[in-house]
Design a protein around this motif. Structure first.
Motif, PDB file in Angstrom:
ATOM      1  N   ASP A  77       0.832  -1.197   0.000  1.00 15.16           N
ATOM      2  CA  ASP A  77       0.000   0.000   0.000  1.00 15.16           C
ATOM      3  C   ASP A  77       0.869   1.250   0.000  1.00 15.16           C
ATOM      4  OD1 ASP A  77      -2.675  -0.213  -0.352  1.00 15.16           O
ATOM      5  OD2 ASP A  77      -3.171  -0.548   1.750  1.00 15.16           O
ATOM      6  N   ALA A  78       2.176   1.057  -0.179  1.00 13.91           N
ATOM      7  CA  ALA A  78       3.105   2.188  -0.139  1.00 13.91           C
ATOM      8  C   ALA A  78       3.887   2.252  -1.450  1.00 13.91           C
ATOM      9  CB  ALA A  78       4.035   2.055   1.069  1.00 13.91           C
ATOM     10  N   ASP A  79       5.205   2.172  -1.368  1.00 10.02           N
ATOM     11  CA  ASP A  79       6.057   2.407  -2.528  1.00 10.02           C
ATOM     12  C   ASP A  79       6.167   1.180  -3.432  1.00 10.02           C
ATOM     13  OD1 ASP A  79       6.630   4.862  -1.324  1.00 10.02           O
ATOM     14  OD2 ASP A  79       8.287   3.992  -0.192  1.00 10.02           O
ATOM     15  N   ALA A  80       6.593   1.432  -4.669  1.00  6.42           N
ATOM     16  CA  ALA A  80       6.850   0.356  -5.617  1.00  6.42           C
ATOM     17  C   ALA A  80       8.000  -0.514  -5.124  1.00  6.42           C
ATOM     18  CB  ALA A  80       7.179   0.947  -6.985  1.00  6.42           C
ATOM     19  N   GLN A  81       7.833  -1.807  -5.177  1.00  4.05           N
ATOM     20  CA  GLN A  81       8.850  -2.774  -4.800  1.00  4.05           C
ATOM     21  C   GLN A  81       8.454  -4.147  -5.354  1.00  4.05           C
ATOM     22  OE1 GLN A  81       8.961  -3.589  -0.503  1.00  4.05           O
ATOM     23  NE2 GLN A  81       7.113  -2.412  -0.177  1.00  4.05           N
ATOM     24  N   PRO A  82       9.422  -5.100  -5.418  1.00  5.55           N
ATOM     25  CA  PRO A  82      10.790  -5.046  -4.917  1.00  5.55           C
ATOM     26  C   PRO A  82      11.692  -4.155  -5.771  1.00  5.55           C
ATOM     27  CG  PRO A  82      10.400  -7.107  -6.098  1.00  5.55           C
ATOM     28  CD  PRO A  82       9.077  -6.411  -6.004  1.00  5.55           C
ATOM     29  N   LEU A  83      12.687  -3.586  -5.093  1.00  7.07           N
ATOM     30  CA  LEU A  83      13.711  -2.814  -5.783  1.00  7.07           C
ATOM     31  C   LEU A  83      14.908  -3.699  -6.095  1.00  7.07           C
ATOM     32  CD1 LEU A  83      13.808   0.546  -3.791  1.00  7.07           C
ATOM     33  CD2 LEU A  83      12.445  -0.036  -5.817  1.00  7.07           C
ATOM     34  N   LEU A  84      15.585  -3.396  -7.186  1.00  6.06           N
ATOM     35  CA  LEU A  84      16.864  -4.051  -7.493  1.00  6.06           C
ATOM     36  C   LEU A  84      17.983  -3.107  -7.070  1.00  6.06           C
ATOM     37  CD1 LEU A  84      16.261  -5.667 -11.011  1.00  6.06           C
ATOM     38  CD2 LEU A  84      15.861  -6.614  -8.724  1.00  6.06           C
ATOM     39  N   ILE A  85      18.882  -3.618  -6.251  1.00 10.11           N
ATOM     40  CA  ILE A  85      19.962  -2.813  -5.688  1.00 10.11           C
ATOM     41  C   ILE A  85      21.301  -3.444  -6.057  1.00 10.11           C
ATOM     42  CG2 ILE A  85      21.002  -1.929  -3.560  1.00 10.11           C
ATOM     43  CD1 ILE A  85      18.233  -0.766  -4.072  1.00 10.11           C
ATOM     44  N   ARG A  86      22.232  -2.629  -6.530  1.00 10.13           N
ATOM     45  CA  ARG A  86      23.618  -3.098  -6.733  1.00 10.13           C
ATOM     46  C   ARG A  86      24.501  -2.321  -5.769  1.00 10.13           C
ATOM     47  NH1 ARG A  86      26.118  -6.166 -10.332  1.00 10.13           N
ATOM     48  NH2 ARG A  86      24.381  -6.136 -11.818  1.00 10.13           N
TER      49      ARG A  86
END
Length: 477
Positions: A77-86
């Motif tokens: 209900d909040a931010d777009a995810q999952p994020l890809l992190i390097r």
């Protein structure tokens, strides 16, 4: 709110993750995403808005788009995810559940000593920073995931449960440091899964393996589960899980939601009988849907027949399709209520709702019942008066303290001086408590109103009071 699901398997994990995430759809209506790791394709990710269509519709082609023996996904209900992190930890996907109250301070702290940066957003968050990106930035300050997660959870004011998919295909799962929300591990012959809801993996053939303790961090492969950091001693699981947003078939800390709600209703019925109030009732009903099991418990204990004087028409307007505009939401909520006239006209009705927050839609529901001939409408709240907007979870739509009907009523009765006596207003036996209930009755046109007591809801849950977060009711988290 939000929920996540992940799988580490000897076989393809995408289908299980798709169904597992779909079983968390009751926890969020804004965004959803999935990520998978495959030896040949590498890390893949898809994110969609689900405000106007359910998760399953947006991700139904996922088997054509993703492959991998490890995968994670989330409803948010909040931010777009999952994020890809390097980062220094390599490439990873991250999902988080919770809320960060000190985002500004953490951003300034990070930028001051790292010289790093964040991607800015214009649609969500006070700071315009994705919460999962902020959590990842804190994790990346340390040399390994375990130390980084512990550091992130210690500096965050709020709550953060974390699910990570690593480049080697292993998952890392961490329950928030106070254990306010659940994180569970399921086991099957070909691997393991991580979930917010236990029924989500049981429907996929997994069995209970482990419920993480507060702050516990584990690494999961298809072969086993390794504890990276043991559980902390203090636990404060959200009591509202059982009263409202937990799914009926779910178990948290060994306590089933539906069974708790029956007990809760029984306790309220005993209280009313002991005080000899609302005994001349034709039907007991639940405000659908989460109020219904509380009402069943009340009816079973009181001996008053349970009935459904109105039915929600959901085929056209399921929860995921509710408009964001409050005026339109109220209109749609009213449109969904289809009366059963024989169960309303000239009847004395007692309704049980899971909670009373603002009271806006409840007032319209009561007006609808009177318009259809109800003689009396009594109301019971399955939890105590909500006195504080939650600062640990984002399961409500930005409710400030003064949006709460209990707070606004107290302000009308006594001004800000009344906020020094919230305990008295919560207690139905005090003069202030009686006045608040009477005032709300007049506002919302109830024949009578009562709230479950704090002691009653703790009894219904059945866990020690000091292991429960009751902040929204008494300010003690």
């Amino acid at each position: 709110m939000g929920g996540f699901f992940g799988v580490a398997s000897k076989n393809d994990a995408v289908l299980d993750t798709f169904f597992g995430v779909d079983y968390h759809s009751h926890l969020g209506t804004r965004r959803a995403g999935m990520a998978a790791m495959d030896e040949e394709l590498g890390m893949q990710r898809k994110i969609h808005k689900i405000e106007n269509s359910p998760f399953r519709t947006k991700f139904e082609r996922i088997l054509d788009e993703m492959e991998g023996k490890s995968a994670v996904g989330c409803i948010s209900d909040a931010d777009a995810q999952p994020l890809l992190i390097r980062s220094n930890h390599g490439l990873y996907a991250i999902c988080t559940i919770g809320i960060i109250n000190n985002s500004d301070a953490l951003v300034k702290q990070y930028l001051a000593f790292s010289g790093g940066h964040f991607g800015a957003m214009t649609t969500t968050g006070v700071t315009g920073i994705n919460a999962s990106e902020l959590v990842a930035a804190m994790i990346d300050q340390k040399t390994d995931f375990s130390e980084g997660i512990k550091f992130a959870q210690d500096v965050i004011d709020g709550t953060a449960s974390i699910l990570i998919l690593k480049e080697d295909g292993n998952l890392i799962a961490a329950r928030d440091k106070m254990g306010r929300i659940p994180v569970l591990i399921g086991k099957r012959d070909d691997g393991f899964c991580v979930s917010f809801e236990d029924f989500a993996y049981k429907k996929l053939g997994y069995e209970d393996y482990k419920e993480l303790g507060p702050g516990e961090i584990v690494e999961i492969s298809s072969d086993g589960v390794k504890v990276l950091s043991p559980a902390r001693n203090k636990k404060k699981i959200c009591a509202f899980l059982w009263s409202y947003y937990g799914y009926p078939t779910s178990c948290y800390e060994g306590v089933n939601v539906e069974v708790m709600r029956y007990r809760n209703g029984q306790i309220m019925a005993k209280t009313d009988k002991g005080l000899n109030i609302a005994q001349d009732i034709d039907y007991v009903s639940g405000v659908p849907d989460s109020g219904t099991p509380h009402a069943i418990g009340y009816a079973n204990q009181s001996g008053i027949p349970f009935a459904r004087p109105f039915i929600k028409y959901t085929p056209t307007w399921p929860r995921s399709f509710m408009p964001s505009n409050q005026r339109e939401r109220s209109r749609v909520a009213k449109m969904k209520q289809i009366p059963v006239h024989e169960l309303i006209k000239d009847k004395k009705l007692l309704f049980v709702d899971d909670s009373i927050v603002r009271g806006t839609q409840l007032r319209e529901t009561v007006e609808f019942l009177y318009e259809n001939g109800a003689k009396e409408v009594h109301m019971r709240s399955a939890c105590p008066p909500i006195m504080y907007g939650c600062k640990y979870l984002n399961f409500s739509r930005g409710t400030s303290d003064m949006d709460l009907i209990s707070r606004s009523t107290i302000l009308e009765l006594e001004g800000e001086e009344g906020f020094k006596h919230l305990d008295e207003y919560s207690d139905a036996s005090t003069e202030r408590g009686i006045k608040m209930r009477k005032a709300i009755c007049e506002k919302l046109h109830f024949a009578s109103l009562e709230f479950q007591s704090l002691e009653g809801i703790v009894e219904a849950i059945g866990l020690p009071a000091d292991e429960l977060c009751t902040y929204c009711w008494n300010g003690k988290g």
